[in-house]
Design a protein around this motif. Structure first.
Motif, mmCIF file in Angstrom:
data_model
loop_
_atom_site.group_PDB
_atom_site.id
_atom_site.type_symbol
_atom_site.label_atom_id
_atom_site.label_comp_id
_atom_site.label_asym_id
_atom_site.label_seq_id
_atom_site.Cartn_x
_atom_site.Cartn_y
_atom_site.Cartn_z
ATOM 1 N N GLY A 20 0.805 -1.216 0.000
ATOM 2 C CA GLY A 20 0.000 0.000 0.000
ATOM 3 C C GLY A 20 0.839 1.266 0.000
ATOM 4 N N HIS A 21 2.095 1.144 -0.398
ATOM 5 C CA HIS A 21 3.043 2.263 -0.338
ATOM 6 C C HIS A 21 3.138 2.966 -1.689
ATOM 7 C CE1 HIS A 21 6.843 4.377 0.232
ATOM 8 N NE2 HIS A 21 6.921 3.997 1.488
ATOM 9 N N SER A 22 3.802 2.327 -2.675
ATOM 10 C CA SER A 22 4.040 2.975 -3.973
ATOM 11 C C SER A 22 3.992 1.960 -5.110
ATOM 12 C CB SER A 22 5.419 3.651 -3.994
ATOM 13 O OG SER A 22 5.508 4.627 -2.981
ATOM 14 N N ALA A 23 3.517 2.437 -6.273
ATOM 15 C CA ALA A 23 3.514 1.603 -7.479
ATOM 16 C C ALA A 23 3.690 2.507 -8.695
ATOM 17 C CB ALA A 23 2.193 0.841 -7.589
ATOM 18 N N SER A 24 4.386 1.981 -9.696
ATOM 19 C CA SER A 24 4.701 2.788 -10.881
ATOM 20 C C SER A 24 4.361 2.018 -12.151
ATOM 21 C CB SER A 24 6.190 3.144 -10.884
ATOM 22 O OG SER A 24 6.519 3.962 -11.993
ATOM 23 N N ILE A 25 3.789 2.720 -13.123
ATOM 24 C CA ILE A 25 3.562 2.138 -14.447
ATOM 25 C C ILE A 25 4.498 2.813 -15.436
ATOM 26 C CG2 ILE A 25 1.613 3.732 -14.904
ATOM 27 C CD1 ILE A 25 0.410 1.533 -16.712
ATOM 28 N N ILE A 26 5.121 2.011 -16.295
ATOM 29 C CA ILE A 26 5.972 2.560 -17.346
ATOM 30 C C ILE A 26 5.197 2.422 -18.652
ATOM 31 C CG2 ILE A 26 8.264 2.549 -18.409
ATOM 32 C CD1 ILE A 26 8.272 2.954 -15.322
ATOM 33 N N THR A 27 4.730 3.543 -19.194
ATOM 34 C CA THR A 27 3.953 3.526 -20.443
ATOM 35 C C THR A 27 3.953 4.906 -21.091
ATOM 36 O OG1 THR A 27 1.827 3.002 -21.447
ATOM 37 C CG2 THR A 27 1.742 4.045 -19.275
ATOM 38 N N LYS A 28 3.853 4.897 -22.431
ATOM 39 C CA LYS A 28 3.701 6.157 -23.173
ATOM 40 C C LYS A 28 2.224 6.504 -23.341
ATOM 41 C CE LYS A 28 6.869 4.339 -26.098
ATOM 42 N NZ LYS A 28 7.716 4.125 -27.288
ATOM 43 N N ASN A 29 1.346 5.582 -22.938
ATOM 44 C CA ASN A 29 -0.094 5.771 -23.105
ATOM 45 C C ASN A 29 -0.685 6.414 -21.847
ATOM 46 O OD1 ASN A 29 -2.945 5.365 -23.142
ATOM 47 N ND2 ASN A 29 -2.687 3.716 -24.643
ATOM 48 N N ASP A 30 -0.976 7.716 -21.934
ATOM 49 C CA ASP A 30 -1.412 8.464 -20.747
ATOM 50 C C ASP A 30 -2.761 7.997 -20.202
ATOM 51 O OD1 ASP A 30 0.903 9.881 -20.952
ATOM 52 O OD2 ASP A 30 0.003 11.688 -21.817
ATOM 53 N N SER A 31 -3.670 7.578 -21.098
ATOM 54 C CA SER A 31 -4.984 7.153 -20.588
ATOM 55 C C SER A 31 -4.875 5.821 -19.841
ATOM 56 C CB SER A 31 -6.026 7.083 -21.707
ATOM 57 O OG SER A 31 -5.679 6.095 -22.644
ATOM 58 N N VAL A 32 -4.014 4.923 -20.312
ATOM 59 C CA VAL A 32 -3.758 3.665 -19.584
ATOM 60 C C VAL A 32 -3.120 3.976 -18.231
ATOM 61 C CG1 VAL A 32 -2.313 1.570 -19.559
ATOM 62 C CG2 VAL A 32 -3.609 2.163 -21.609
ATOM 63 N N ALA A 33 -2.172 4.922 -18.244
ATOM 64 C CA ALA A 33 -1.506 5.313 -16.988
ATOM 65 C C ALA A 33 -2.519 5.867 -15.997
ATOM 66 C CB ALA A 33 -0.421 6.344 -17.263
ATOM 67 N N GLN A 34 -3.426 6.715 -16.494
ATOM 68 C CA GLN A 34 -4.416 7.328 -15.614
ATOM 69 C C GLN A 34 -5.324 6.266 -14.985
ATOM 70 O OE1 GLN A 34 -3.947 10.462 -14.929
ATOM 71 N NE2 GLN A 34 -5.576 10.478 -13.409
ATOM 72 N N GLU A 35 -5.739 5.312 -15.812
ATOM 73 C CA GLU A 35 -6.591 4.224 -15.306
ATOM 74 C C GLU A 35 -5.853 3.414 -14.232
ATOM 75 O OE1 GLU A 35 -8.879 0.176 -16.805
ATOM 76 O OE2 GLU A 35 -7.847 1.414 -18.288
ATOM 77 N N PHE A 36 -4.585 3.126 -14.486
ATOM 78 C CA PHE A 36 -3.746 2.404 -13.520
ATOM 79 C C PHE A 36 -3.639 3.193 -12.222
ATOM 80 C CE2 PHE A 36 0.463 1.876 -11.608
ATOM 81 C CZ PHE A 36 0.619 0.498 -11.535
ATOM 82 N N MET A 37 -3.346 4.497 -12.342
ATOM 83 C CA MET A 37 -3.107 5.334 -11.163
ATOM 84 C C MET A 37 -4.371 5.514 -10.331
ATOM 85 S SD MET A 37 -0.499 7.985 -13.054
ATOM 86 C CE MET A 37 0.254 8.879 -11.707
ATOM 87 N N GLU A 38 -5.520 5.540 -10.995
ATOM 88 C CA GLU A 38 -6.780 5.705 -10.258
ATOM 89 C C GLU A 38 -7.206 4.420 -9.548
ATOM 90 O OE1 GLU A 38 -9.431 7.268 -13.213
ATOM 91 O OE2 GLU A 38 -8.571 9.293 -13.054
ATOM 92 N N ALA A 96 -0.479 4.518 -1.557
ATOM 93 C CA ALA A 96 -0.410 5.918 -1.131
ATOM 94 C C ALA A 96 0.146 6.824 -2.226
ATOM 95 C CB ALA A 96 0.432 6.036 0.128
ATOM 96 N N ALA A 97 1.066 6.289 -3.034
ATOM 97 C CA ALA A 97 1.660 7.062 -4.133
ATOM 98 C C ALA A 97 1.640 6.215 -5.401
ATOM 99 C CB ALA A 97 3.094 7.471 -3.794
ATOM 100 N N VAL A 98 1.205 6.825 -6.503
ATOM 101 C CA VAL A 98 1.184 6.131 -7.797
ATOM 102 C C VAL A 98 1.961 6.969 -8.810
ATOM 103 C CG1 VAL A 98 -0.897 4.751 -7.512
ATOM 104 C CG2 VAL A 98 -1.138 7.132 -8.178
ATOM 105 N N TYR A 99 2.728 6.304 -9.667
ATOM 106 C CA TYR A 99 3.654 6.980 -10.575
ATOM 107 C C TYR A 99 3.412 6.570 -12.024
ATOM 108 C CZ TYR A 99 6.789 7.916 -6.532
ATOM 109 O OH TYR A 99 7.337 8.335 -5.350
ATOM 110 N N GLN A 100 3.725 7.487 -12.931
ATOM 111 C CA GLN A 100 3.867 7.147 -14.345
ATOM 112 C C GLN A 100 5.289 7.503 -14.758
ATOM 113 O OE1 GLN A 100 1.416 9.338 -17.153
ATOM 114 N NE2 GLN A 100 2.161 8.184 -18.911
ATOM 115 N N ASN A 101 6.015 6.503 -15.259
ATOM 116 C CA ASN A 101 7.367 6.711 -15.812
ATOM 117 C C ASN A 101 8.333 7.364 -14.831
ATOM 118 O OD1 ASN A 101 6.365 5.660 -18.224
ATOM 119 N ND2 ASN A 101 5.837 7.678 -19.030
ATOM 120 N N ALA A 102 8.326 6.916 -13.584
ATOM 121 C CA ALA A 102 9.276 7.444 -12.597
ATOM 122 C C ALA A 102 9.499 6.407 -11.503
ATOM 123 C CB ALA A 102 8.768 8.756 -12.004
#
Length: 398
Positions: free
Chosen positions: A321-339, A344-350
Motif C-alpha cells: 500500500g506504499h508505492s507503485a509505478s507504471i511505465i507507459t507512453k499511453n497516458d490514458s492507460v496510466a491514468q486508469e492504472f493510477m486511479e 499511497a503514491a502512484v507513478y507514471q514513468n518514474a
C-alpha cells in the motif's frame, strides 16, 4: 499538555539545534561509531540505517533549517462560517499534544521526526532502538541544550530508554499523557505497537513496491526506473521489490532477459515466477507468499502479467500500500492504472524512490503512512496537526 510555545520560540530551538549538530559533528560520529561497533546483527539494511556519517548529519541540519523556515502549521483556518444568528465559527489546526515516536536503528529520526513534531507544537517522546542508544542519547542531549539555550523546558523532548517489556507496559498504561504514536520500522515493530497501544497509532507501513512495464513502455525508461528503484538504496521503504512485465509488449522475453542481466551485474538476486524462471534460468519463487514480502535487500521478483487489469489486481493483492509505478507512453492507460491501484503514491514513468517528504516538497516527513486515516503517504509538517473549533458569540442561545 504543556502550553503551546510561540512560533518564534519553536523556530529558535530548531535553528539552534542545527548549529549544535554542526558544532558536535565529531562527537555525534564518535557516539555512532560505538553503536556500530556494538551492533552484532547480520541485517545489512539495519546497519545502513544505523550509520551516521557527514552526509547524514548534513541531512539532519538541512531538515531543521527547512523546518524553521516553514509556515506555522498550528492555527491555520481550515473553514469559517457565520451563522444566521451572528455566531462566527472557525475550524483551525491544532497541536496533538504529546507524540510518541518509536523507531529502530535510525538516529536521524531523533532529529528529523522530532523536529517535525516539535515544530507542530507537540511535546516529543522518543523511544529509539537499543542498537542506536549512544547516538540517540548524544542527539537528545543537544535537543536539551538547544531548549535550555532558548529558556524552554527540556520536558519538550524526552528520551525513553526502555526495553521491550517496559515499552509494552508504557503503551498499555502510559505514565503520562500520549495523544498519538508513530512507529517507524519493520513490520514486527508496527504490529507490536498497534497491538499494545491505548491511543491512536499512525502506521508507517512496509514498502513492497511494484513497477508494471506496460506494452507501450519506453524500455530505456523502464530499465532505468527498475535499476534505480532496486539498487540506489536497499534499506528504505520506497525501494522496489517486484516487477510485472506485460506479455503484450513486443519482444517482452528479450526485455526480461536484459533487465535480469543488468540486475545480476549489480549483485541483485533475481527470482522469477514460473514463466520468468524457465525463460531466464533464475530461481523460481518458493511460494506465492514471496509476493507479499518486503526484502530490504539486493533481491527482486520478476513476473509476467497478461493485461492491465491483471497487473492492477496483482498489485492491490500483494503490495504494502506504499508505492507503485507504471511505465507507459499511453497516458490514458496510466491514468486508469493510477486511479485503480490502491497505494499511497502512484507513478507514471518514474522511480518509486521519490516517495519521500523532502522529494514531494514537504520539507521532510515524520513517517510515510500506509493507513488511510488521518493522512496517507508522507506525513509532513502540515499534516501533523489535528483541528479545533473556535466559536465567537455575544450571548447567543439555542
Amino acid at each position: 499538555m504543556s502550553q503551546l510555545l510561540s512560533i518564534e520560540k519553536r523556530n529558535a530551538v530548531l535553528n539552534r539545534m542545527a548549529i549544535l549538530l554542526e558544532q558536535e559533528r565529531v562527537n555525534i560520529k564518535s557516539a555512532n561509531h560505538q553503536d556500530l561497533t556494538n551492533y552484532s546483527g547480520g541485517d545489512l539494511a539495519m546497519e545502513k540505517r544505523l550509520l551516521v556519517d557527514n552526509a547524514k548529519i548534513d541531512g539532519m541540519i538541512l531538515s531543521l533549517q527547512q523546518l524553521a523556515s516553514q509556515e506555522d502549521p498550528v492555527g491555520q483556518i481550515r473553514f469559517d462560517f457565520t451563522h444566521e444568528n451572528g455566531l462566527k465559527i472557525y475550524n483551525k489546526t491544532a497541536a496533538f499534544g504529546t507524540i510518541l515516536i518509536i523507531y529502530e536503528s535510525r538516529p536521524d529520526v531523533t532529529v528529523e521526526a522530532g523536529g517535525i513534531a516539535f515544530k507542530s507544537g507537540n511535546k516529543i517522546l522518543l523511544k529509539g532502538g537499543k542498537e542506536s542508544l549512544q547516538s540517540n542519547l548524544k542527539i537528545v542531549s543537544l535537543w536539551h541544550q538547544s531548549l535550555q539555550d532558548n529558556e524552554v523546558s527540556t520536558d519538550w523532548v524526552e528520551y525513553l530508554n526502555y526495553n521491550r517489556e517496559e515499552t509494552q507496559a508504557f503503551l498499555e498504561k502510559p505514565t503520562q499523557r500520549v495523544d498519538l504514536i508513530v512507529p517507524r520500522g519493520g513490520e514486527n515493530l508496527i504490529v507490536f505497537t498497534k497491538k499494545h497501544a491505548s491511543c491512536p497509532v499512525i502506521v508507517s507501513g512496509r514498502g513492497n513496491n511494484f513497477v508494471y512495464v506496460h506494452s507501450e513502455a519506453d524500455l530505456d525508461q523502464a530499465l532505468s526506473v527498475i535499476i534505480n528503484g532496486k539498487t540506489s538504496n536497499i534499506s528504505v521503504c520506497n525501494a522496489l521489490d517486484k516487477v510485472l512485465i506485460d506479455t503484450n509488449l513486443g519482444h517482452w522475453e528479450v526485455f526480461a532477459k536484459t533487465i535480469i542481466g543488468e540486475l545480476q551485474q549489480r549483485k541483485v538476486t533475481v527470482l522469477g515466477d514460473e514463466t520468468i524462471s524457465k525463460l531466464a534460468a533464475v530461481p523460481q519463487i518458493e511460494s506465492e507468499l514471496v509476493w507479499y514480502e518486503e526484502f530490504l535487500d539486493y533481491k527482486i521478483v520478476i513476473g509476467i502479467t497478461n493485461s492491465n487489469k491483471e497487473a492492477i489486481d496483482t498489485i492491490n493483492k500483494y503490495s504494502g500500500g506504499h508505492s507503485a509505478s507504471i511505465i507507459t507512453k499511453n497516458d490514458s492507460v496510466a491514468q486508469e492504472f493510477m486511479e485503480n491501484v490502491d497505494t499511497a503514491a502512484v507513478y507514471q514513468n518514474a522511480s518509486t524512490r521519490f516517495t519521500d517528504g523532502g522529494q514531494f516538497g514537504l520539507g521532510g516527513e515524520l513517517a510515510i503512512s500506509t493507513d488511510k486515516l488521518h493522512q496517507r503517504g508522507p506525513i509532513g509538517l502540515q499534516h501533523l496537526v489535528t483541528n479545533k473549533w473556535y466559536i465567537y458569540g455575544h450571548g447567543q442561545i439555542r
